[in-house]
Design a protein around this motif. Structure first.
Motif, PDB file in Angstrom:
ATOM      1  N   VAL A 227       6.868  -1.559   3.085  1.00 17.76           N
ATOM      2  CA  VAL A 227       7.112  -2.341   2.013  1.00 17.76           C
ATOM      3  C   VAL A 227       7.942  -3.490   2.431  1.00 17.76           C
ATOM      4  O   VAL A 227       8.341  -3.821   3.713  1.00 17.76           O
ATOM      5  CB  VAL A 227       7.990  -1.454   1.147  1.00 17.76           C
ATOM      6  CG1 VAL A 227       7.212  -0.165   0.527  1.00 17.76           C
ATOM      7  CG2 VAL A 227       9.595  -1.254   1.569  1.00 17.76           C
TER       8      VAL A 227
ATOM      9  N   ASN B  12       3.227   7.497  -3.505  1.00 18.62           N
ATOM     10  CA  ASN B  12       3.878   5.954  -3.792  1.00 18.62           C
ATOM     11  C   ASN B  12       5.129   5.893  -3.782  1.00 18.62           C
ATOM     12  O   ASN B  12       5.947   6.864  -4.049  1.00 18.62           O
ATOM     13  CB  ASN B  12       3.213   5.490  -5.188  1.00 18.62           C
ATOM     14  CG  ASN B  12       1.836   5.342  -5.239  1.00 18.62           C
ATOM     15  OD1 ASN B  12       1.098   4.793  -4.291  1.00 18.62           O
ATOM     16  ND2 ASN B  12       1.226   6.120  -6.417  1.00 18.62           N
TER      17      ASN B  12
ATOM     18  N   THR C  88       4.075   0.643  -4.050  1.00 18.24           N
ATOM     19  CA  THR C  88       3.152   0.755  -2.584  1.00 18.24           C
ATOM     20  C   THR C  88       2.921   2.082  -2.162  1.00 18.24           C
ATOM     21  O   THR C  88       3.409   3.028  -2.445  1.00 18.24           O
ATOM     22  CB  THR C  88       4.294  -0.005  -1.357  1.00 18.24           C
ATOM     23  OG1 THR C  88       4.755  -1.088  -1.768  1.00 18.24           O
ATOM     24  CG2 THR C  88       3.279   0.042  -0.116  1.00 18.24           C
TER      25      THR C  88
END
Length: 467
Positions: free
Chosen positions: A287, A265, A273
């Motif tokens: 992102v 992440n 994300t």
């Protein structure tokens, strides 16, 4: 007159005490004594239960007398601290029945006994017997089993609790890799448990149970345990675009770390994300830039299947600028890497295909040649299998490949070539698959060749990278 009254009082008092004594003597008849198990070995700890009962063998729950406990048959028998003085006084909490775990260890073989007497009335007594055997070589094979952890598992920490079952109150030795030995003891529930520390990698664990003379009388099977407590490593991270990023525009993220992580992440402006592993050790995702112009740090959190976690704060920084009035400047920066393959194909084009394929069939071999490609550092040769898929055969440096003709039956196989070179990132990259060529691989003095496009045969041409 006073003398008469005094005599009467004393008579009544004597009558009361006499009847109390008779009532007490009538309520307690004997002791029920039990030894478990009923047969054991020398120095094995045994449980003893003492119960005060009446003539009807009913428990006398209000008995609070003191008893003497000893063995008449084995003067060397050992008793625990609670019976160290060979006496015990019943309490109201005992309700006339008490059990002493691991109460006695007989030191001599044969039929042994435990006697219990009321301290104030030796007519109230009880006795139990047990058969005691000498330890011998035949006792080898006492069962001992490691229950946890299970063999074959991989753990994410070096501290491991080993638990199992064996004969109660026995010394247990946990052996690690046939070298290190750690001592523990099984409890009255036949269970042993010990926390040990293992090294990274593979370890073999077994448990042994010992007798009173510290001789091994049983051994468990080996348990194979792997330790992987190494945290994931962030090797690199890159974002595109990084500078002059427009608000709420997409940003491509590529991260390189350990392959097969359970979660990867990135955190930008408190928004998490998840990235996906697109190939071994490479994780990608997109992102969205924050609305406000600012320099933002991107944090990374890596986790593997063993809950090992690595958190990298400010792994990379992006600069979000004020929103542009026109779409001219910076428009190209918003492109993501979804078109990466197309970009590489464009830069490597010159050409991608293998050309000039020629086949020569001799008596002992088939020879395949093709035009040399300036982009190529080497060539991968593939053979088409019966199910239509490709099988990698060999990597060759020159534009030349030969197959020996063997066996006693005429056979043919389809072969194709891809060239291998470096792209602008100096990564290995394959060109397109060549046309398929049918080569004779079984004996016959005959020159045959057939060029056919794999696309016409319904074969799917694909690209792949080699590192």
């Amino acid at each position: 007159m006073k003398t008469t009254k005094k005599f009467t009082f004393l008579s009544i008092l004597a009558w009361v005490f006499f009847n109390i004594a008779i009532a007490w003597a009538a309520s307690i008849d004997h002791f029920e004594v039990t030894i478990t198990p009923t047969s054991a070995n020398v120095s094995e700890a045994l449980d003893v239960t003492i119960e005060a009962v009446d003539k009807n063998n009913e428990t006398v729950s209000n008995y609070d007398g003191t008893v003497i406990v000893f063995s008449e048959t084995d003067k060397e028998a050992e008793f625990p601290n609670v019976l160290k003085e060979n006496t015990y006084t019943f309490t109201s909490a005992d309700q006339g029945k008490v059990k002493f775990e691991n109460a006695v260890k007989f030191k001599n073989a044969g039929k042994q006994s435990i006697h219990v007497y009321d301290l104030n009335d030796d007519t109230i007594m009880g006795m139990a017997e047990v058969d005691i055997s000498q330890w011998a070589s035949s006792t080898w094979g006492e069962e001992i089993t490691i229950i946890s952890p299970e063999s074959g598992i991989t753990l994410g920490k070096t501290d491991v609790v080993i638990s199992g079952t064996t004969k109660k109150n026995h010394r247990v030795v946990i052996v690690i890799n046939n070298k290190e030995e750690i001592n523990t003891t099984s409890n009255s529930e036949w269970v042993f448990e010990k926390e040990i520390t293992l090294s990274e990698g593979e370890s073999f664990i077994k448990a042994q149970v010992l007798d009173a003379d510290n001789k091994k009388i049983g051994e468990s099977e080996n348990v194979n345990i792997k330790i992987n407590s190494t945290k994931p490593i962030l090797q690199s991270i890159k974002v595109s675009p990084k500078d002059d990023v427009e608000p709420e525009s997409p940003i491509a993220v590529e991260l390189i770390s350990n392959q097969g992580l359970s979660s990867v992440n990135v955190i930008l402006d408190d928004v998490i994300t998840a990235l996906k592993e697109t190939r071994e050790g490479v994780y990608k995702g997109t992102v969205t830039a924050p609305k406000k112009a600012w320099k933002y740090d991107v944090d990374v959190v890596l986790k593997d299947d063993f809950w090992n976690q690595t958190r990298e704060t400010a792994a990379v920084t992006i600069n979000v600028i004020e929103e542009l009035n026109s779409a001219g400047t910076g428009a190209e920066d918003t492109a993501t890497w979804e078109t990466q393959e197309e970009m590489k194909a464009a830069e490597l084009k010159d050409p991608l295909r293998i050309t000039g394929i020629k086949l020569t069939v001799l008596k002992t071999k088939s020879i395949l040649t093709w035009d040399k490609n300036e982009k190529a550092e080497s060539y991968n040769v593939y053979k088409k299998k019966e199910d239509g898929t490709l099988e990698f055969i060999q990597n060759v440096k020159d534009s030349y490949f030969e197959v020996a003709i063997t066996g006693d039956k005429v056979t043919y196989d389809y072969f194709a070539i891809k060239w291998v070179g470096k792209d602008s990132s100096w990564e290995n990259y394959e060109g397109d698959l060549s046309e398929a060529t049918k080569l004779q691989t079984g004996p016959e003095i005959l020159i045959l060749f057939l060029l056919a496009l794999f696309g016409g045969m319904g074969f799917v041409i694909y690209k792949r990278k080699y590192s």
